[in-house]
Write a protein that holds these residues in place. Sequence first.
Motif, PDB file in Angstrom:
ATOM      1  N   GLY A 186       0.788  -1.226   0.000  1.00 27.51           N
ATOM      2  CA  GLY A 186       0.000   0.000   0.000  1.00 27.51           C
ATOM      3  C   GLY A 186       0.818   1.272   0.000  1.00 27.51           C
ATOM      4  N   GLN A 187       2.143   1.163   0.096  1.00 27.41           N
ATOM      5  CA  GLN A 187       2.977   2.368   0.079  1.00 27.41           C
ATOM      6  C   GLN A 187       3.059   2.923  -1.339  1.00 27.41           C
ATOM      7  OE1 GLN A 187       3.984   3.383   3.249  1.00 27.41           O
ATOM      8  NE2 GLN A 187       2.760   1.553   3.723  1.00 27.41           N
ATOM      9  N   LYS A 188       3.381   4.187  -1.456  1.00 24.50           N
ATOM     10  CA  LYS A 188       3.486   4.838  -2.766  1.00 24.50           C
ATOM     11  C   LYS A 188       4.869   5.473  -2.901  1.00 24.50           C
ATOM     12  CE  LYS A 188      -1.485   5.712  -2.871  1.00 24.50           C
ATOM     13  NZ  LYS A 188      -1.783   4.507  -3.621  1.00 24.50           N
ATOM     14  N   PRO A 189       5.782   4.799  -3.613  1.00 26.25           N
ATOM     15  CA  PRO A 189       5.646   3.503  -4.272  1.00 26.25           C
ATOM     16  C   PRO A 189       5.708   2.360  -3.260  1.00 26.25           C
ATOM     17  CG  PRO A 189       7.889   4.279  -4.492  1.00 26.25           C
ATOM     18  CD  PRO A 189       7.138   5.384  -3.818  1.00 26.25           C
ATOM     19  N   PRO A 190       5.340   1.137  -3.673  1.00 25.91           N
ATOM     20  CA  PRO A 190       5.382   0.001  -2.751  1.00 25.91           C
ATOM     21  C   PRO A 190       6.777  -0.211  -2.170  1.00 25.91           C
ATOM     22  CG  PRO A 190       4.132  -0.553  -4.716  1.00 25.91           C
ATOM     23  CD  PRO A 190       4.790   0.767  -4.991  1.00 25.91           C
ATOM     24  N   VAL A 191       6.808  -0.714  -0.943  1.00 20.94           N
ATOM     25  CA  VAL A 191       8.051  -1.028  -0.250  1.00 20.94           C
ATOM     26  C   VAL A 191       7.998  -2.493   0.154  1.00 20.94           C
ATOM     27  CG1 VAL A 191       9.490  -0.556   1.770  1.00 20.94           C
ATOM     28  CG2 VAL A 191       8.280   1.323   0.628  1.00 20.94           C
ATOM     29  N   TYR A 192       9.045  -3.249  -0.180  1.00 21.72           N
ATOM     30  CA  TYR A 192       9.053  -4.669   0.155  1.00 21.72           C
ATOM     31  C   TYR A 192      10.305  -5.016   0.957  1.00 21.72           C
ATOM     32  CZ  TYR A 192       5.249  -4.945  -3.192  1.00 21.72           C
ATOM     33  OH  TYR A 192       4.056  -4.748  -3.838  1.00 21.72           O
ATOM     34  N   LEU A 193      10.250  -6.145   1.626  1.00 20.90           N
ATOM     35  CA  LEU A 193      11.333  -6.564   2.499  1.00 20.90           C
ATOM     36  C   LEU A 193      12.557  -6.995   1.701  1.00 20.90           C
ATOM     37  CD1 LEU A 193       9.177  -8.572   5.040  1.00 20.90           C
ATOM     38  CD2 LEU A 193      10.360  -6.413   5.499  1.00 20.90           C
ATOM     39  N   ARG A 194      13.727  -6.698   2.272  1.00 20.11           N
ATOM     40  CA  ARG A 194      15.000  -7.054   1.663  1.00 20.11           C
ATOM     41  C   ARG A 194      15.900  -7.697   2.715  1.00 20.11           C
ATOM     42  NH1 ARG A 194      12.320  -6.518  -2.085  1.00 20.11           N
ATOM     43  NH2 ARG A 194      12.444  -5.033  -3.827  1.00 20.11           N
ATOM     44  N   PRO A 195      16.866  -8.519   2.295  1.00 14.82           N
ATOM     45  CA  PRO A 195      17.795  -9.094   3.273  1.00 14.82           C
ATOM     46  C   PRO A 195      18.453  -8.008   4.121  1.00 14.82           C
ATOM     47  CG  PRO A 195      18.048 -10.163   1.150  1.00 14.82           C
ATOM     48  CD  PRO A 195      17.128  -9.005   0.918  1.00 14.82           C
ATOM     49  N   GLY A 196      18.538  -8.255   5.412  1.00 18.46           N
ATOM     50  CA  GLY A 196      19.112  -7.292   6.341  1.00 18.46           C
ATOM     51  C   GLY A 196      18.079  -6.444   7.064  1.00 18.46           C
ATOM     52  N   ASP A 197      16.844  -6.426   6.576  1.00 19.83           N
ATOM     53  CA  ASP A 197      15.791  -5.672   7.252  1.00 19.83           C
ATOM     54  C   ASP A 197      15.462  -6.306   8.604  1.00 19.83           C
ATOM     55  OD1 ASP A 197      15.578  -3.907   5.136  1.00 19.83           O
ATOM     56  OD2 ASP A 197      13.753  -4.805   4.299  1.00 19.83           O
ATOM     57  N   VAL A 198      14.922  -5.481   9.495  1.00 20.09           N
ATOM     58  CA  VAL A 198      14.465  -5.955  10.800  1.00 20.09           C
ATOM     59  C   VAL A 198      13.005  -5.542  10.967  1.00 20.09           C
ATOM     60  CG1 VAL A 198      14.749  -5.811  13.304  1.00 20.09           C
ATOM     61  CG2 VAL A 198      16.766  -5.803  11.810  1.00 20.09           C
ATOM     62  N   ILE A 199      12.148  -6.527  11.239  1.00 17.53           N
ATOM     63  CA  ILE A 199      10.720  -6.291  11.450  1.00 17.53           C
ATOM     64  C   ILE A 199      10.440  -6.375  12.943  1.00 17.53           C
ATOM     65  CG2 ILE A 199       8.376  -6.962  10.755  1.00 17.53           C
ATOM     66  CD1 ILE A 199       9.754  -8.859   8.676  1.00 17.53           C
ATOM     67  N   GLU A 200       9.740  -5.381  13.487  1.00 18.98           N
ATOM     68  CA  GLU A 200       9.314  -5.392  14.878  1.00 18.98           C
ATOM     69  C   GLU A 200       7.817  -5.113  14.923  1.00 18.98           C
ATOM     70  OE1 GLU A 200      12.656  -3.793  17.696  1.00 18.98           O
ATOM     71  OE2 GLU A 200      12.658  -2.542  15.897  1.00 18.98           O
ATOM     72  N   LEU A 201       7.071  -5.962  15.637  1.00 16.74           N
ATOM     73  CA  LEU A 201       5.620  -5.807  15.679  1.00 16.74           C
ATOM     74  C   LEU A 201       5.091  -6.245  17.027  1.00 16.74           C
ATOM     75  CD1 LEU A 201       3.969  -8.847  13.952  1.00 16.74           C
ATOM     76  CD2 LEU A 201       6.424  -8.452  13.656  1.00 16.74           C
ATOM     77  N   GLY A 202       3.896  -5.771  17.363  1.00 16.81           N
ATOM     78  CA  GLY A 202       3.306  -6.149  18.638  1.00 16.81           C
ATOM     79  C   GLY A 202       1.852  -5.766  18.718  1.00 16.81           C
ATOM     80  N   ILE A 203       1.178  -6.329  19.723  1.00 19.48           N
ATOM     81  CA  ILE A 203      -0.224  -6.041  20.012  1.00 19.48           C
ATOM     82  C   ILE A 203      -0.339  -5.815  21.511  1.00 19.48           C
ATOM     83  CG2 ILE A 203      -2.593  -6.925  19.947  1.00 19.48           C
ATOM     84  CD1 ILE A 203      -1.850  -8.592  17.530  1.00 19.48           C
ATOM     85  N   ASP A 204      -1.160  -4.862  21.913  1.00 14.55           N
ATOM     86  CA  ASP A 204      -1.335  -4.539  23.324  1.00 14.55           C
ATOM     87  C   ASP A 204      -1.603  -5.798  24.146  1.00 14.55           C
ATOM     88  OD1 ASP A 204      -1.113  -1.893  22.598  1.00 14.55           O
ATOM     89  OD2 ASP A 204      -3.250  -1.428  22.822  1.00 14.55           O
ATOM     90  N   GLY A 205      -0.788  -6.040  25.158  1.00  9.29           N
ATOM     91  CA  GLY A 205      -0.988  -7.135  26.077  1.00  9.29           C
ATOM     92  C   GLY A 205      -0.579  -8.503  25.578  1.00  9.29           C
ATOM     93  N   LEU A 206      -0.207  -8.599  24.297  1.00  6.89           N
ATOM     94  CA  LEU A 206       0.100  -9.905  23.712  1.00  6.89           C
ATOM     95  C   LEU A 206       1.579 -10.082  23.397  1.00  6.89           C
ATOM     96  CD1 LEU A 206      -2.908 -10.423  21.252  1.00  6.89           C
ATOM     97  CD2 LEU A 206      -2.757 -10.904  23.704  1.00  6.89           C
ATOM     98  N   GLY A 207       2.394  -9.063  23.686  1.00  2.00           N
ATOM     99  CA  GLY A 207       3.819  -9.199  23.460  1.00  2.00           C
ATOM    100  C   GLY A 207       4.264  -8.674  22.108  1.00  2.00           C
ATOM    101  N   THR A 208       5.548  -8.862  21.821  1.00  2.00           N
ATOM    102  CA  THR A 208       6.160  -8.336  20.603  1.00  2.00           C
ATOM    103  C   THR A 208       6.970  -9.418  19.892  1.00  2.00           C
ATOM    104  OG1 THR A 208       8.117  -7.581  21.821  1.00  2.00           O
ATOM    105  CG2 THR A 208       6.310  -6.001  21.545  1.00  2.00           C
ATOM    106  N   GLN A 209       7.174  -9.187  18.603  1.00  2.00           N
ATOM    107  CA  GLN A 209       8.024 -10.035  17.782  1.00  2.00           C
ATOM    108  C   GLN A 209       9.141  -9.184  17.176  1.00  2.00           C
ATOM    109  OE1 GLN A 209       5.757 -11.995  14.718  1.00  2.00           O
ATOM    110  NE2 GLN A 209       4.376 -13.024  16.153  1.00  2.00           N
ATOM    111  N   ARG A 210      10.269  -9.844  16.882  1.00  2.00           N
ATOM    112  CA  ARG A 210      11.377  -9.162  16.197  1.00  2.00           C
ATOM    113  C   ARG A 210      12.048 -10.165  15.275  1.00  2.00           C
ATOM    114  NH1 ARG A 210      16.920  -7.280  16.715  1.00  2.00           N
ATOM    115  NH2 ARG A 210      17.009  -5.025  16.272  1.00  2.00           N
ATOM    116  N   GLN A 211      12.004  -9.901  13.985  1.00  2.00           N
ATOM    117  CA  GLN A 211      12.552 -10.835  13.000  1.00  2.00           C
ATOM    118  C   GLN A 211      13.602 -10.158  12.124  1.00  2.00           C
ATOM    119  OE1 GLN A 211       8.692 -10.900  11.812  1.00  2.00           O
ATOM    120  NE2 GLN A 211       8.107 -12.103  13.595  1.00  2.00           N
ATOM    121  N   HIS A 212      14.712 -10.850  11.920  1.00  2.00           N
ATOM    122  CA  HIS A 212      15.687 -10.435  10.922  1.00  2.00           C
ATOM    123  C   HIS A 212      15.325 -11.102   9.594  1.00  2.00           C
ATOM    124  CE1 HIS A 212      17.982  -9.411  14.568  1.00  2.00           C
ATOM    125  NE2 HIS A 212      18.618  -8.558  13.784  1.00  2.00           N
ATOM    126  N   VAL A 213      15.474 -10.362   8.529  1.00  2.00           N
ATOM    127  CA  VAL A 213      15.149 -10.871   7.197  1.00  2.00           C
ATOM    128  C   VAL A 213      16.450 -11.285   6.498  1.00  2.00           C
ATOM    129  CG1 VAL A 213      14.091 -10.311   4.969  1.00  2.00           C
ATOM    130  CG2 VAL A 213      13.160  -9.318   7.073  1.00  2.00           C
TER     131      VAL A 213
END
Length: 283
Positions: free
Chosen positions: A250-277
């Motif tokens: 949905g980004q303009k222009p689109p943005v996609y994951l590449r090697p070396g990227d780091v993804i961090e995500l979470g939901i209130d009360g449910l904890g967080t994730q952290r992934q290296h690509v």
Amino acid sequence: MKLVRYGTAGKEKPGLIDVNGGLRDLSSVIHDIDAQALGREGRARVAAIDPQSLPLVSGEQRYGAPVAHVSKFICVGLNYSEHAAETNAPTPEQPILFMKATSAVMGPNDDVVIPKGSVKTDWEVELGVVIGETARSVSVENALAHVAGYVVVNDLSEREFQLEHGGQWVKGKSCDTFGPIGPWLVTTDEVPDPQQLGLRLEVNGHRYQNGNTRTMIFTVAQLVSYISRYMTLLPGDVISTGTPSGVGLGQKPPVYLRPGDVIELGIDGLGTQRQHVRAHPDE
């Protein structure tokens, strides 16, 4: 309760997180966090244990997906109107369902591997629902009684495979490592309203997604009821309930994951994730 599975991949042990954030081993109480443990009786047995009586696990530990032997990984597409808009899709009149292969399931902090030949690997933070009681054609009013708890899911997607290779979305959703779940399974007693949870995701420190489950088109109760009309939901099944706006497509222009990227995500009360690509080993 916050239930976890910890240890090396394929050899995880069951555990829980105590009120002080400590990891307690559950191996003396249950064999694994599986269908039997997630049923009403299994959860009641674990809840009756004093966490302080369980062995405290020291040192840094790897967390696996907090549900063992997932029999079905069911996903809901376009369940936030703003996400449908950013992908130029109409708001659905009924839930859009697709399956993600269970071979995609992995721990919340394991590496994401970009599939061979991929140029459009994308992210999606989602609320995951874990079934605790068998559900067949349940009503909306009774649907949440069949839920054991909730988890964070990153519904990773390869958009070219999903949208340009014909057929169903499952091809773009099922690549190895495309189903991080966890870190914890938080039981329903600690989540009084699943429609009031903030979700967020960052890539390389940039916030792309920042939503709330209150803006879902179809609620958790509606989804459990709806899906149970078409298939029997079994203890340990996972339903990933859709993502808010802010995906790479949905980004303009689109943005996609590449090697070396780091993804961090979470939901209130449910904890967080952290992934290296990282790149596929054959690339």
